[in-house]
Design an enzyme around this catalytic site. Structure first.
Site, PDB file in Angstrom:
ATOM      1  N   GLU A 152       1.089  -1.200  -4.732  1.00 31.68           N
ATOM      2  CA  GLU A 152      -0.358  -0.396  -4.749  1.00 31.68           C
ATOM      3  C   GLU A 152      -1.997  -1.280  -5.451  1.00 31.68           C
ATOM      4  OE1 GLU A 152      -2.917   2.298  -3.992  1.00 31.68           O
ATOM      5  OE2 GLU A 152      -1.445   2.046  -2.747  1.00 31.68           O
ATOM      6  N   GLY A 200       0.926  -0.934   0.261  1.00 29.08           N
ATOM      7  CA  GLY A 200       0.177   0.264  -0.144  1.00 29.08           C
ATOM      8  C   GLY A 200       0.854   1.338  -0.003  1.00 29.08           C
ATOM      9  N   THR A 231      -2.000  -7.136  -2.476  1.00 28.77           N
ATOM     10  CA  THR A 231      -1.445  -8.157  -1.819  1.00 28.77           C
ATOM     11  C   THR A 231      -2.164  -8.711  -0.832  1.00 28.77           C
ATOM     12  OG1 THR A 231      -1.740  -6.553   0.176  1.00 28.77           O
ATOM     13  CG2 THR A 231       0.669  -6.685  -1.871  1.00 28.77           C
ATOM     14  N   ASP A 286      -5.888   1.180   5.533  1.00 27.69           N
ATOM     15  CA  ASP A 286      -7.086   2.408   5.461  1.00 27.69           C
ATOM     16  C   ASP A 286      -7.380   1.239   6.946  1.00 27.69           C
ATOM     17  OD1 ASP A 286      -9.834   2.173   5.828  1.00 27.69           O
ATOM     18  OD2 ASP A 286      -9.805   1.782   3.241  1.00 27.69           O
ATOM     19  N   THR A 322       6.827   9.492   4.256  1.00 29.94           N
ATOM     20  CA  THR A 322       5.348   9.307   3.436  1.00 29.94           C
ATOM     21  C   THR A 322       3.906  10.411   3.222  1.00 29.94           C
ATOM     22  OG1 THR A 322       4.062   8.315   5.213  1.00 29.94           O
ATOM     23  CG2 THR A 322       5.569   6.570   4.824  1.00 29.94           C
ATOM     24  N   GLU A 323       3.112  10.314   2.482  1.00 23.82           N
ATOM     25  CA  GLU A 323       2.363  11.153   2.270  1.00 23.82           C
ATOM     26  C   GLU A 323       1.105  11.803   3.739  1.00 23.82           C
ATOM     27  OE1 GLU A 323       3.712   9.334  -0.181  1.00 23.82           O
ATOM     28  OE2 GLU A 323       3.977  11.284  -1.557  1.00 23.82           O
TER      29      GLU A 323
END
Length: 278
Positions: A119, A96, A155, A177, A252-253
Site C-alpha cells: 500500500e 493496493g 509497486t 483507482d 475488501t472494504e
C-alpha cells in the site's frame, strides 16, 4: 492557552497510546484515514531494497524465520549479509491492499502461504500493520495471521525490487483507482509495461486476480492482459470455483461498499503462461 487538538494531533495521540498499551483490541480505522488516492509518479520518500535478495523479511514474518534468534547460524548469516532468511518465500501479493480486508480474510484460508499487502498510503499502511499485530495477539494460541504482513511500497516503480523472477503464485488487483480521465490512464495499475513486470514476478500457472466496479476499467484490464503474450484469461467456470474469488468479492472494504450500494462487480482472472522455448 493551547487550543483543542486538531485531527492530526488526535490521530497521533491515539496511535501512540494504542501502541504503548500493547492492546489486543483492533485499531480504530477513523484514526488512520487518508485521502483515497496517491500519485504513483510522485517521490513518496520510500525505502525499498536494491534487490529481492537484500530484502529482510524477518520483522514482517517472525514466525517464519528459518534460524532462531541468537543462534550461531543466525549470527553467521548476519555477519555475511545482515539479512535473516525466511523458511519460505512470499507467494501472494495484494497490490493496493487498502485497509487489509482481503489480506486478513485470506490468511486463515492459506495458513502455509506468506501473503503481503502493498500500500502506498502511509496512514493506511500503518492501520493494516496494527490490525495484523492485534490479530496475531488475539490468536496467539493458534498462530493465525503470522503469515500476513503489510508494507508501504509503490509497486508501479519498485515491484521487481521485492520479488525475484517467478516468485509469486497470486497477485490481487482489487478495486484499483480507475483514473477516469484519458490523460491519467498512464497511472492505471494495469498497462502493457506493468503487465510485463507481473509476468516477471508471477510463476507459470500463477494467477492475476482483478475486480472493479467500473466497467470501463474492467474492459481496459481485460484488453491489456488479453493482448499480453504471457497471460490467458481463466474460463468463468474455473474462476467461480476459485475460493479466492468469493473472498475478493465480499471481504475488501471497497467490495463491501459496492455491495451496500447494490453496484456491479466485474471480475477477471488471468493465468501466467509457460515461457516459450528459446
Amino acid at each position: 492557552m493551547a487550543g483543542p487538538a486538531n485531527k492530526r494531533q488526535k490521530r497521533e495521540e491515539y496511535k501512540n497510546s494504542y501502541r504503548e498499551e500493547s492492546t489486543v483490541a483492533l485499531p480504530k480505522k477513523k484514526f488512520y484515514r487518508q485521502r483515497a488516492h496517491a500519485n504513483p509518479f510522485s517521490d513518496h520518500q520510500l525505502t525499498y531494497p536494491v534487490s529481492p535478495e537484500s530484502m529482510d523479511w524477518s520483522s514482517y514474518y517472525p514466525a517464519f524465520v528459518s534460524t532462531p534468534p541468537g543462534s550461531a547460524v543466525e549470527d553467521s548469516n548476519a555477519a555475511t549479509d545482515g539479512v535473516r532468511k525466511l523458511s519460505q518465500d512470499v507467494e501472494v501479493a495484494d497490490i493496493g491492499c487498502g485497509f487489509g480486508g482481503l489480506l486478513v480474510a485470506l490468511a486463515p484460508k492459506l495458513p502455509n502461504t506468506l501473503l503481503l499487502g502493498m500500500e502506498i498510503r502511509t496512514q493506511v499502511t500503518e492501520y493494516v500493520q496494527d490490525r495484523i499485530k492485534a490479530l496475531r495477539a488475539q490468536n496467539a494460541d493458534t498462530g493465525l495471521y503470522q503469515n500476513a504482513a503489510c508494507l508501504r511500497a509503490n509497486t508501479m516503480k519498485f515491484l521487481p525490487n521485492f520479488f525475484k523472477k517467478h516468485q509469486l503464485s497470486k497477485i490481487f488487483l482489487c478495486f484499483p483507482d480507475p483514473h477516469f480521465k484519458a490523460r491519467k490512464h498512464k497511472a492505471r495499475i494495469v498497462s502493457t509495461t506493468l503487465n510485463s513486470e507481473y509476468a516477471y514476478v508471477v510463476r507459470p500457472g500463477g494467477i492475476i486476480y482483478t475486480i472493479t466496479d467500473v466497467e470501463d476499467l474492467h474492459n481496459w484490464m481485460v484488453q491489456h492482459f488479453d493482448s499480453h503474450p504471457s497471460f490467458a484469461r481463466v474460463p468463468e467456470d474455473e474462476q467461480e470455483a476459485d475460493e479466492c474469488v468469493s473472498v475478493m468479492r465480499t471481504e475488501t472494504e471497497e467490495g463491501k461498499k459496492v455491495e451496500r450500494n447494490k453496484g456491479p462487480k466485474f471480475v477477471a482472472l488471468f493465468r501466467r503462461l509457460e515461457d516459450p522455448e528459446w
